[in-house]
Structure formats: structure tokens, C-alpha cells
Design a protein around this motif. Structure first.
Motif, mmCIF file in Angstrom:
data_model
loop_
_atom_site.group_PDB
_atom_site.id
_atom_site.type_symbol
_atom_site.label_atom_id
_atom_site.label_comp_id
_atom_site.label_asym_id
_atom_site.label_seq_id
_atom_site.Cartn_x
_atom_site.Cartn_y
_atom_site.Cartn_z
ATOM 1 N N ALA A 115 0.830 -1.203 0.000
ATOM 2 C CA ALA A 115 0.000 0.000 0.000
ATOM 3 C C ALA A 115 0.865 1.254 0.000
ATOM 4 C CB ALA A 115 -0.926 -0.009 1.215
ATOM 5 N N ASP A 116 1.917 1.247 0.814
ATOM 6 C CA ASP A 116 2.825 2.403 0.883
ATOM 7 C C ASP A 116 3.524 2.627 -0.452
ATOM 8 O OD1 ASP A 116 4.565 4.422 1.634
ATOM 9 O OD2 ASP A 116 5.042 3.510 3.558
ATOM 10 N N ALA A 117 3.958 1.553 -1.100
ATOM 11 C CA ALA A 117 4.677 1.665 -2.363
ATOM 12 C C ALA A 117 3.812 2.261 -3.469
ATOM 13 C CB ALA A 117 5.190 0.289 -2.799
ATOM 14 N N HIS A 118 2.494 2.069 -3.369
ATOM 15 C CA HIS A 118 1.589 2.606 -4.385
ATOM 16 C C HIS A 118 0.944 3.925 -3.969
ATOM 17 C CE1 HIS A 118 1.933 -1.573 -5.787
ATOM 18 N NE2 HIS A 118 1.534 -1.126 -6.966
ATOM 19 N N GLY A 119 1.274 4.396 -2.764
ATOM 20 C CA GLY A 119 0.686 5.638 -2.288
ATOM 21 C C GLY A 119 -0.782 5.500 -1.933
ATOM 22 N N GLU A 153 11.899 8.270 -0.830
ATOM 23 C CA GLU A 153 10.833 7.415 -1.344
ATOM 24 C C GLU A 153 9.469 8.026 -1.039
ATOM 25 O OE1 GLU A 153 7.919 4.675 -2.169
ATOM 26 O OE2 GLU A 153 8.253 5.388 -0.124
ATOM 27 N N ASP A 154 9.320 8.666 0.120
ATOM 28 C CA ASP A 154 8.067 9.357 0.431
ATOM 29 C C ASP A 154 7.774 10.424 -0.612
ATOM 30 O OD1 ASP A 154 7.483 7.937 2.783
ATOM 31 O OD2 ASP A 154 8.769 9.229 3.976
ATOM 32 N N ALA A 186 10.660 -1.574 -7.302
ATOM 33 C CA ALA A 186 11.955 -1.062 -6.865
ATOM 34 C C ALA A 186 11.823 -0.160 -5.636
ATOM 35 C CB ALA A 186 12.622 -0.287 -8.007
ATOM 36 N N ASN A 187 10.713 0.591 -5.533
ATOM 37 C CA ASN A 187 10.572 1.509 -4.404
ATOM 38 C C ASN A 187 10.366 0.782 -3.081
ATOM 39 O OD1 ASN A 187 8.021 0.625 -5.108
ATOM 40 N ND2 ASN A 187 7.037 2.605 -4.806
ATOM 41 N N THR A 188 9.986 -0.506 -3.119
ATOM 42 C CA THR A 188 9.808 -1.241 -1.867
ATOM 43 C C THR A 188 11.135 -1.434 -1.132
ATOM 44 O OG1 THR A 188 10.036 -3.391 -2.981
ATOM 45 C CG2 THR A 188 7.822 -2.469 -2.794
ATOM 46 N N LEU A 189 12.250 -1.310 -1.853
ATOM 47 C CA LEU A 189 13.556 -1.435 -1.203
ATOM 48 C C LEU A 189 13.822 -0.302 -0.225
ATOM 49 C CD1 LEU A 189 15.746 -2.501 -4.262
ATOM 50 C CD2 LEU A 189 14.851 -3.966 -2.441
ATOM 51 N N PHE A 190 13.035 0.772 -0.306
ATOM 52 C CA PHE A 190 13.225 1.926 0.567
ATOM 53 C C PHE A 190 12.051 2.117 1.517
ATOM 54 C CE2 PHE A 190 15.586 2.591 -3.342
ATOM 55 C CZ PHE A 190 16.855 2.864 -2.852
ATOM 56 N N PRO A 205 9.801 -3.033 6.012
ATOM 57 C CA PRO A 205 11.088 -3.338 6.638
ATOM 58 C C PRO A 205 12.222 -3.574 5.638
ATOM 59 C CG PRO A 205 9.829 -5.341 6.471
ATOM 60 C CD PRO A 205 8.967 -4.246 5.860
ATOM 61 N N LEU A 206 11.906 -3.556 4.329
ATOM 62 C CA LEU A 206 12.942 -3.895 3.352
ATOM 63 C C LEU A 206 14.097 -2.905 3.374
ATOM 64 C CD1 LEU A 206 10.916 -5.122 0.238
ATOM 65 C CD2 LEU A 206 11.875 -6.425 2.140
ATOM 66 N N ILE A 207 13.831 -1.661 3.795
ATOM 67 C CA ILE A 207 14.907 -0.680 3.815
ATOM 68 C C ILE A 207 15.999 -1.085 4.800
ATOM 69 C CG2 ILE A 207 13.843 0.800 5.568
ATOM 70 C CD1 ILE A 207 15.005 3.197 4.008
#
Length: 375
Positions: free
Chosen positions: A42-46, A129-130, A148-152, A155-157
Motif C-alpha cells: 500500500a505504501d509503495a503505491h501511495g 521514497e516518500d 523497486a521503491n519497496t527497497l526503501f 522493513p525492506l529498507i
């Protein structure tokens, strides 16, 4: 020790990996996806909310959806995810300690300070990323698409930062052991500082070089950063002075590392107080204060609002007790890590202290920069 660690990691992977395959609905959808991957997705897609929907992972407007859509996740943390991340952190710390032994690294106090720039770096990368979710794709070259943005995203970051830091450490060791530097700590600290500066420069670039877009650019309110660092430093200095005056034995084990630990937790505490209680007063365009993303933050804020009368919270706010909780917890940590612990297991002790710094200063840096740039 190494074999026991490998067995523990294998057991965790077997339970959740095989469990997700054998019982996809119960283990994966209702637990792993609901509390761990769903919030990241959800965060990765805004999105504010994402529903499982038999694996389609669709956007929904609220957490109240039809029962057939399965669990609903939202960006942020839950008590289950925080406990899970704590377990993963402990496992990773043991692995790092074993790695340091294999690399034959000593002088752990100097290593702690050399790794310091990597802690705020993680928070700054998270803010980048935000911004990726706030600005349109054409806003800058820093835009990242899913996955790719999930890396940031947490917990992946944490894994991203682990491998980034490990790579920097290996380069620093190579530089030192091949005679290009007297120590490995200075090259390591220099690389971390350079990456932190580059990340902050990228955020500033988004704030000042993307006019003409809709939304045009990030905002910039340096008063947030100035107040956060000032009050955090004052709170740390006052706490340290009281310890030196009335309980100097508390600092004997950690020394000035304890001061850094308290400061890191203070940054997290102050950034929450400013964001949750004073944001709309400090930022003219803000229509309301920020919302707590961690269950502990929300619990402390709600508890304070329930215990104290409204006549007091109307003046002081209800998030200031979170700063007190962070300071008390930091002092307790400093007190627990006495000289005996350092002597018995210096490698694991310093890694644990670094992790404690990271879970305070990392989120604190992110909260401070998000509020500063109105992300």
C-alpha cells in the motif's frame, strides 16, 4: 554459534515460507500479507488502504470492505509487525556479530562512530521514497516505480541499508588493508557521510528545482529541523548533566556512546512532539497535525490525553510524554550496558547499541525531514 544461527534462520524461513505455500490463506494472506507485505504494498503505491482480494491486492477507500475481499492493510506498523521486526532485528544482529568475527574486526567503539552516518542515511532515503509518492513521475530522476521503491520502505529498507553498509565496510577494509589508509574507520565514515549528503542534496533538489509541475515541488520549512535538533540536543544535554551529577555510574560502561544513544532517541521523541502537537502552528499550509504511524506512539499520546485534563493538553499537547518515554528508555539502556557486558561480549554489545540508535535516530530523521519538506 554459527551453526545455531543458521538453524534458527532456516527454521524461520521454513515456518513462514512453507507455511505460506501449504496454507496460503491462513499463513500468508491473513498474517504475512496482512501485517507485513500488505502495508509495504500500500505504501509503495501511495494508497491509504489495500485489500487482499484473492491476491489481486486492490485499492480500497477504507478498512471497512466486503468480507470476501479478505484482510485490509494500510501503510505503517501494527503491534504484530513491530514484534516481528524486533525478532528479525535480533537474528540479523547475531549474524552481523558473526560476520565481524569472520572479518577480524576489532576497535568496536571506533566502528560505532564510523557507522553513525549510515543511521540518518536510512531515514533520509526513506524520505526520498516518500517524495516519490507525492510528486509526479516527471518531477525528477529520483522517481522509482513498484517494486523497486519497496527497497526503501520498512522493513525492506533495513535489508537495503544492511547490504549498503556491508558493501561500504568491505571497501573500507580493502582500502585499509592494502595500505591506502591508516585505518578503515575514516574511509567508512567518509562514505557514509558522502551518501547522506548526496541523499539530502537529492531531497533539496526536489524541493527547489521542480517548479511548473502539479504539485509543483516539495515545501521547505527549516524551522522544523532547527527546532527538532535544538530541543533534542537540549534534552540530551540536560539528561546527561543530571546523570553525571547524580548517577555517574550509569555512564561508566558506554561512555560517550551513551550520549549518542540518548541524543538519537531524543531526536525521535522531539520530532514526534513537533509533528503530532505543533505542526499546524509551525507550518502555515498544514491543515492539521500529523498522525502517529507506530502503535506505541499512538498509545502514549492517547494515554496522555485520557489521563491529563483537557485544560492542560490544550496548552502542552498530548505527545510530550513520548519524549519522556524515549529519554527514560535511553537512560535505561545506557545503564544496562555496563562495563561487564562490554568485556564479556564487546562485538555483540556494540552491534546492539548501534541497532538501538538506529530504531531511534532513523525514524526520527525520517519524521523530521518529512515535516521539514511537507512530504
Amino acid at each position: 554459534m554459527g551453526q545455531a544461527w543458521a538453524v534458527a534462520v532456516g527454521a524461520l524461513l521454513a515456518v513462514f515460507g512453507l507455511g505460506s505455500i501449504v496454507f496460503p490463506r491462513t499463513v500468508y494472506a491473513n498474517f504475512v500479507w496482512h501485517y507485513f507485505w500488505g502495508p509495504v504494498y500500500a505504501d509503495a503505491h501511495g494508497w491509504s488502504y489495500a485489500a487482499w482480494a484473492d491476491g489481486e491486492q486492490v485499492r480500497v477507500s477504507s478498512s471497512d470492505v466486503a468480507s470476501g475481499m479478505g484482510p485490509v492493510a494500510e501503510p505503517g506498523y501494527t503491534i504484530y509487525s513491530e514484534v516481528g521486526y524486533a525478532v528479525i532485528l535480533i537474528v540479523m544482529l547475531v549474524g552481523v556479530a558473526l560476520l565481524l568475527r569472520r572479518l577480524d574486526i576489532e576497535r568496536y567503539r571506533r566502528l560505532f562512530y564510523a557507522l553513525f552516518p549510515f543511521v540518518p542515511l536510512g531515514g533520509a532515503l526513506r524520505v526520498l521514497e516518500d517524495a516519490n509518492n507525492v510528486l509526479p513521475a516527471e518531477a525528477s530522476a529520483f522517481a522509482l516505480d513498484y517494486p523497486a521503491n519497496t527497497l526503501f520502505i520498512s522493513p525492506l529498507i533495513y535489508f537495503t541499508m544492511f547490504f549498503l553498509t556491508l558493501a561500504a565496510l568491505l571497501v573500507a577494509l580493502w582500502v585499509h588493508r592494502n595500505g591506502y589508509a591508516d585505518t578503515y574507520e575514516y574511509p567508512l565514515a567518509a562514505m557514509g557521510t558522502a551518501m547522506l549528503a548526496a541523499t539530502l542534496a537529492a531531497i533539496f533538489a526536489l524541493a527547489f528545482t521542480t517548479e511548473g509541475l502539479s504539485p509543483p515541488r516539495l515545501e521547505f520549512y527549516p524551522i522544523i529541523t532547527v527546532l527538532t535538533l535544538t530541543f533534542a540536543t537540549v534534552a540530551t544535554g540536560g539528561t546527561w548533566a543530571l546523570l553525571e551529577r547524580f548517577a555517574p555510574e550509569v555512564n561508566e560502561g558506554t561512555g560517550y556512546i551513551g550520549l549518542v544513544i540518548i541524543w538519537g532517541q531524543s531526536v525521535d521523541g522531539v520530532s514526534n512532539v513537533i509533528g503530532l502537537d505543533w505542526y499546524d502552528e509551525l507550518v502555515p499550509v498544514a491543515t492539521a497535525d500529523l498522525d502517529p504511524k507506530h502503535p506505541v506512539n499512538k498509545f502514549v499520546q492517547d494515554f496522555t490525553g485520557q489521563v491529563l485534563p483537557e485544560s492542560i493538553t490544550a496548552v502542552t499537547g498530548d505527545a510530550w510524554t513520548f519524549l519522556l518515554v524515549k529519554l527514560v528508555a535511553a537512560v535505561f539502556v545506557v545503564w544496562v550496558f555496563d562495563e561487564e557486558i562490554f568485556e564479556e561480549s564487546p562485538r555483540f554489545t556494540f552491534m546492539l547499541l548501534l541497532a538501538i540508535l538506529a530504531v531511534g535516530l532513523g525514524p526520527g530523521t525520517r519524521d523530521m525531514l518529512r515535516a521539514t519538506f511537507l512530504v
